[in-house]
Design a protein around this motif. Structure first.
Motif, mmCIF file in Angstrom:
data_model
loop_
_atom_site.group_PDB
_atom_site.id
_atom_site.type_symbol
_atom_site.label_atom_id
_atom_site.label_comp_id
_atom_site.label_asym_id
_atom_site.label_seq_id
_atom_site.Cartn_x
_atom_site.Cartn_y
_atom_site.Cartn_z
ATOM 1 N N ILE A 19 74.188 38.972 60.431
ATOM 2 C CA ILE A 19 74.928 40.013 61.144
ATOM 3 C C ILE A 19 76.338 39.535 61.473
ATOM 4 O O ILE A 19 77.316 40.234 61.239
ATOM 5 C CB ILE A 19 74.186 40.432 62.424
ATOM 6 N N ASP A 20 76.434 38.332 62.030
ATOM 7 C CA ASP A 20 77.729 37.821 62.481
ATOM 8 C C ASP A 20 78.657 37.426 61.337
ATOM 9 O O ASP A 20 79.871 37.615 61.432
ATOM 10 C CB ASP A 20 77.537 36.599 63.393
ATOM 11 N N GLU A 21 78.093 36.866 60.264
ATOM 12 C CA GLU A 21 78.926 36.295 59.210
ATOM 13 C C GLU A 21 78.810 36.996 57.861
ATOM 14 O O GLU A 21 79.622 36.758 56.978
ATOM 15 C CB GLU A 21 78.567 34.819 59.025
ATOM 16 N N GLY A 22 77.785 37.810 57.693
ATOM 17 C CA GLY A 22 77.543 38.412 56.382
ATOM 18 C C GLY A 22 76.744 37.466 55.506
ATOM 19 O O GLY A 22 76.610 36.267 55.797
ATOM 20 N N TYR A 23 76.235 37.996 54.429
ATOM 21 C CA TYR A 23 75.367 37.231 53.542
ATOM 22 C C TYR A 23 76.088 36.041 52.916
ATOM 23 O O TYR A 23 75.580 34.930 52.892
ATOM 24 C CB TYR A 23 74.811 38.145 52.450
ATOM 25 N N GLU A 24 77.274 36.269 52.394
ATOM 26 C CA GLU A 24 77.987 35.217 51.660
ATOM 27 C C GLU A 24 78.317 34.014 52.525
ATOM 28 O O GLU A 24 78.182 32.872 52.092
ATOM 29 C CB GLU A 24 79.269 35.781 51.029
ATOM 30 N N ARG A 25 78.778 34.242 53.752
ATOM 31 C CA ARG A 25 79.227 33.133 54.600
ATOM 32 C C ARG A 25 78.093 32.440 55.354
ATOM 33 O O ARG A 25 78.231 31.288 55.750
ATOM 34 C CB ARG A 25 80.293 33.629 55.580
ATOM 35 N N ALA A 26 77.004 33.126 55.568
ATOM 36 C CA ALA A 26 75.865 32.500 56.250
ATOM 37 C C ALA A 26 75.263 31.438 55.327
ATOM 38 O O ALA A 26 75.085 31.676 54.140
ATOM 39 C CB ALA A 26 74.820 33.545 56.601
ATOM 40 N N THR A 27 74.981 30.270 55.876
ATOM 41 C CA THR A 27 74.412 29.191 55.062
ATOM 42 C C THR A 27 73.030 28.821 55.583
ATOM 43 O O THR A 27 72.721 29.004 56.756
ATOM 44 C CB THR A 27 75.307 27.930 55.092
ATOM 45 N N ILE A 28 72.236 28.264 54.689
ATOM 46 C CA ILE A 28 70.914 27.778 55.060
ATOM 47 C C ILE A 28 71.041 26.673 56.110
ATOM 48 O O ILE A 28 70.278 26.634 57.075
ATOM 49 C CB ILE A 28 70.135 27.269 53.823
ATOM 50 N N ARG A 29 72.025 25.808 55.952
ATOM 51 C CA ARG A 29 72.225 24.726 56.920
ATOM 52 C C ARG A 29 72.512 25.273 58.318
ATOM 53 O O ARG A 29 71.964 24.789 59.306
ATOM 54 C CB ARG A 29 73.382 23.820 56.493
ATOM 55 N N ALA A 30 73.382 26.283 58.405
ATOM 56 C CA ALA A 30 73.726 26.859 59.710
ATOM 57 C C ALA A 30 72.522 27.573 60.323
ATOM 58 O O ALA A 30 72.279 27.464 61.532
ATOM 59 C CB ALA A 30 74.897 27.821 59.567
ATOM 60 N N ILE A 31 71.784 28.282 59.494
ATOM 61 C CA ILE A 31 70.581 28.976 59.980
ATOM 62 C C ILE A 31 69.580 27.956 60.501
ATOM 63 O O ILE A 31 69.008 28.119 61.584
ATOM 64 C CB ILE A 31 69.986 29.856 58.862
ATOM 65 N N ALA A 32 69.369 26.886 59.747
ATOM 66 C CA ALA A 32 68.436 25.840 60.168
ATOM 67 C C ALA A 32 68.899 25.191 61.474
ATOM 68 O O ALA A 32 68.088 24.953 62.376
ATOM 69 C CB ALA A 32 68.296 24.789 59.067
ATOM 70 N N ALA A 33 70.198 24.921 61.586
ATOM 71 C CA ALA A 33 70.729 24.330 62.825
ATOM 72 C C ALA A 33 70.474 25.260 64.011
ATOM 73 O O ALA A 33 70.070 24.800 65.090
ATOM 74 C CB ALA A 33 72.216 24.031 62.669
ATOM 75 N N ASP A 34 70.693 26.549 63.807
ATOM 76 C CA ASP A 34 70.449 27.520 64.890
ATOM 77 C C ASP A 34 68.975 27.567 65.283
ATOM 78 O O ASP A 34 68.653 27.803 66.451
ATOM 79 C CB ASP A 34 70.899 28.927 64.466
#
Length: 188
Positions: free
Chosen positions: A25-40
């Motif tokens: 939602i915040d970054e869109g599909y392209e900018r969202a990364t697996i690493r950032a999602i995992a960190a969150d």
């Protein structure tokens, strides 16, 4: 798998989905990364891949969406436009995951197909109920209704046009309700 392990697994999956939904939602599909999602989600990125296989599969899980459209046959016919607009505005205001799907659909043909299917099936089925299931009669009505709703959502929530953002829900219902009414239940 023990009950405790199953609960941890379900909890981890839920954390990943919540983090992914927010990132998309915040970054869109392209900018969202697996690493950032995992960190969150406070887990190792390998766990995301273990549970969901890929970023695309994770996005599909997050963007599996139900518009929860009301039964149009159960309401007074002359109130359909206003009630549907109010319902959809409430969805957009409370659940931003549809916004993520819309943003991604603009740039990704696969997700565009998913958006077409979402609106094509759910909206079409709901409108067709007013016409005894006649898909041929309902299709142009549902399609035109979708153009209005998606245009509003794009301008209010994605592009954030100031005059549209500043409108109250009541103003939006007053402006859009009659147009949706004509498309969905009016005479041609």
């Amino acid at each position: 798998m023990t009950p405790a392990h199953r609960r941890r697994s379900e909890s981890t999956k839920a954390a990943i989905l919540a983090a992914a939904r927010k990132r998309f939602i915040d970054e869109g599909y392209e900018r969202a990364t697996i690493r950032a999602i995992a960190a969150d989600a406070h887990i190792d990125p390998a766990m995301v891949m273990r549970y969901f296989g890929s970023k695309e599969q994770l996005f599909q899980q997050v963007s599996d969406y139900d518009l929860r459209l009301p039964d149009l046959t159960a309401m007074p016919r002359d109130e359909i436009g206003a009630r549907v607009v109010r319902h959809l505005i409430d969805l957009w205001e409370t659940d931003r995951s549809l916004l993520a799907l819309m943003r991604t659909a603009v740039a990704d043909p696969v997700e565009a197909g998913k958006m077409r299917e979402l609106f094509g099936t759910q909206v079409l089925r709901t409108v067709a109920a007013l016409y005894d299931g006649d898909i041929e009669k309902a299709a142009p009505r549902a399609g035109l209704a979708a153009t209005q709703v998606l245009g509003l959502a794009l301008c209010r929530y994605a592009l954030e046009f100031p005059p549209v953002v500043a409108m109250s829900v009541e103003d939006i219902v007053a402006w859009y309700g009659p147009t949706l009414q004509r498309y969905v239940a009016g005479e041609i």
